[in-house]
Design an enzyme around this catalytic site. Sequence first.
Site, PDB file in Angstrom:
ATOM      1  N   HIS A 183     131.683  17.202  79.772  1.00  0.00           N
ATOM      2  CA  HIS A 183     131.305  15.891  80.325  1.00  0.00           C
ATOM      3  C   HIS A 183     132.442  14.874  80.240  1.00  0.00           C
ATOM      4  CE1 HIS A 183     130.369  14.838  76.116  1.00  0.00           C
ATOM      5  NE2 HIS A 183     130.302  13.572  76.487  1.00  0.00           N
ATOM      6  N   HIS A 211     137.098  19.182  74.916  1.00  0.00           N
ATOM      7  CA  HIS A 211     137.282  17.815  75.426  1.00  0.00           C
ATOM      8  C   HIS A 211     138.730  17.339  75.305  1.00  0.00           C
ATOM      9  CE1 HIS A 211     133.017  17.691  75.676  1.00  0.00           C
ATOM     10  NE2 HIS A 211     132.761  17.334  74.445  1.00  0.00           N
ATOM     11  N   VAL A 222     114.054  32.482  75.591  1.00  0.00           N
ATOM     12  CA  VAL A 222     114.970  32.609  76.730  1.00  0.00           C
ATOM     13  C   VAL A 222     115.854  33.855  76.647  1.00  0.00           C
ATOM     14  CG1 VAL A 222     115.030  30.146  77.239  1.00  0.00           C
ATOM     15  CG2 VAL A 222     116.692  31.098  75.632  1.00  0.00           C
ATOM     16  N   ASP A 277     134.211  21.914  68.414  1.00  0.00           N
ATOM     17  CA  ASP A 277     133.305  20.984  69.092  1.00  0.00           C
ATOM     18  C   ASP A 277     134.069  20.013  69.996  1.00  0.00           C
ATOM     19  OD1 ASP A 277     130.739  19.673  69.518  1.00  0.00           O
ATOM     20  OD2 ASP A 277     131.474  18.041  68.254  1.00  0.00           O
ATOM     21  N   LYS A 337     134.070  12.896  62.612  1.00  0.00           N
ATOM     22  CA  LYS A 337     132.751  12.246  62.545  1.00  0.00           C
ATOM     23  C   LYS A 337     132.663  11.412  61.268  1.00  0.00           C
ATOM     24  CE  LYS A 337     130.115  15.144  65.552  1.00  0.00           C
ATOM     25  NZ  LYS A 337     130.071  14.199  66.663  1.00  0.00           N
TER      26      LYS A 337
HETATM   27  C1  BG6 Z   1     129.880  16.239  72.477  1.00  0.00           C
HETATM   28  C2  BG6 Z   1     130.082  16.709  71.069  1.00  0.00           C
HETATM   29  O1  BG6 Z   1     130.283  17.218  73.382  1.00  0.00           O
HETATM   30  O2  BG6 Z   1     130.642  15.058  72.683  1.00  0.00           O
HETATM   31  C3  BG6 Z   1     129.630  15.635  70.092  1.00  0.00           C
HETATM   32  O3  BG6 Z   1     129.328  17.895  70.847  1.00  0.00           O
HETATM   33  C4  BG6 Z   1     130.342  14.337  70.383  1.00  0.00           C
HETATM   34  O4  BG6 Z   1     129.845  16.051  68.761  1.00  0.00           O
HETATM   35  C5  BG6 Z   1     130.238  13.970  71.860  1.00  0.00           C
HETATM   36  O5  BG6 Z   1     129.750  13.332  69.589  1.00  0.00           O
HETATM   37  C6  BG6 Z   1     131.103  12.766  72.212  1.00  0.00           C
HETATM   38  O6  BG6 Z   1     130.925  12.396  73.543  1.00  0.00           O
HETATM   39  P1  BG6 Z   1     130.179  11.053  73.964  1.00  0.00           P
HETATM   40  O7  BG6 Z   1     130.275  11.025  75.445  1.00  0.00           O
HETATM   41  O8  BG6 Z   1     128.778  11.132  73.453  1.00  0.00           O
HETATM   42  O9  BG6 Z   1     130.923   9.948  73.286  1.00  0.00           O
END
Ligand code: BG6
Length: 453
Positions: free
Chosen positions: A164, A226, A84, A221, A326
């Site tokens: 997300h 987030h 890519v 991360d 984690k």
């Molecule tokens: C992701 C991270 O964006 O979000 C991961 O890269 C994480 O490390 C995850 O585990 C958590 O989100 P969810 O929606 O899977 O609980």
Amino acid sequence: MTSLVIFGATGDLAGRYLLPSLARLTAARSWPPAFRVRGVGREPLDNEQFRKHAGERLDRHAADVPIDARHEVLNQIDYVVADVTDPAAVAASIRDLPTPIAFYLALPPSLFATTVTALAQAGIPPKSRIVLEKPFGSNENSAQELNRLLAEVATEDSIFRVDHFLAKQTVQNVLGLRFANRIFEPLWNAQHVHSVDIVWDEPLTLEGRASYYDRAGALRDMLQNHLLQLLCLVAMEPPRTLTSRDLHDRKVDVLRAVRALTPEEVSRHTTRARYTAGRIGDRVVPDYTAEPGVDPTRETETFAAMTCWIDNWRWTGVPFKLRSGKALGARRSHIAVRFRDVPHLVFGQHEEPAPNVLRFMIDPDRIELSMNLNGAGDPFDLEPACLDTDLAPQTLPAYSRLLLDILEGDATLSIRGDEAEEAWRIMDPVLAAWAAGAAPLREYPAGSLANDF
Ligand code: BG6
């Protein structure tokens, strides 16, 4: 949009989130049946082999989706082998697709710039969209460079920087609770709020993601994107409307007011740690450094905690404590707003009432408000009570909602370029101080609880 192209189609993101989301949309009849979906990647697979691989990922991450819907997705998707970062290969990989195309870069962030350049040289069909995953860049400079590059090849409304978490139901409930109810706003400030905890503890370990995670670590991360986004929703001023521009403007205001920590503050107000071997339930977890693909000399943290201060009229002095890790012993994912103690104790001779805490629990979704009430018996005894509401499970999971937004061109839940840059302005001093030895890396056995170390 008439086609979706997933760059990095054999990777973890595609297998864990994107393909299952397509299957859920298909099962919900929300995905256009004639839509073309193409996976592009370097792995030398033919269509048959790719579908087998994708089917296995769906079995693992979308087992709840009816088998017919899973098969429908597999029949709808094909695969092309291409590098890519090579313009000619990219051009060839999309030549036969109907346009416009949504290009989803499900790739390690280190490949974003070269891939966007290759895409531009290959020719981006008019009205197409470019979707990038977090982390967007690896520091403020690289985020600025990436934004400049994107601005040369596409308009801001066709760029989706995906986070997300913003599509999670309870996260959106922060907005509902704050702005559709009269009773919270008068208390939503430093005069009444003692502190805010934003927590994302996961039992998940590395899960084969070393090539990305070992270069990112927990701060990049989770916290930089987030958790700072959650902070924005809790702390922002009421937007005029919930349209994309108003929401982004108010979020950027908050990020701009978050203080950049000095090296000395980084030592006092951040923690970084890495898991060692341990057990999570009956799962035996090896040392993080023994995982394939990990370079121990990078000192990547698998746990990060940081206190942020928002220097503005509303929030001055209120600590916002962000933490994520984690391989922890329990999953905890919530935002807890702790209110200050009552100003005067009328129950003087009895116990001190516990502070009120408003908790937004995420996955499963629930909102709780802890209170103190008079108990039975002695009328002056206090008893803890909890007002709570379980929320119906989210009908469409976060990634499915994001995919629909991308198709519909709705960027409300995506991250604007200046937001991404501001978020790095906050995190860069922490990363720099850590690199210089502040807050030395600690260790915790897998299966520990975050409060124990
Ligand atoms: C992701 C991270 O964006 O979000 C991961 O890269 C994480 O490390 C995850 O585990 C958590 O989100 P969810 O929606 O899977 O609980």
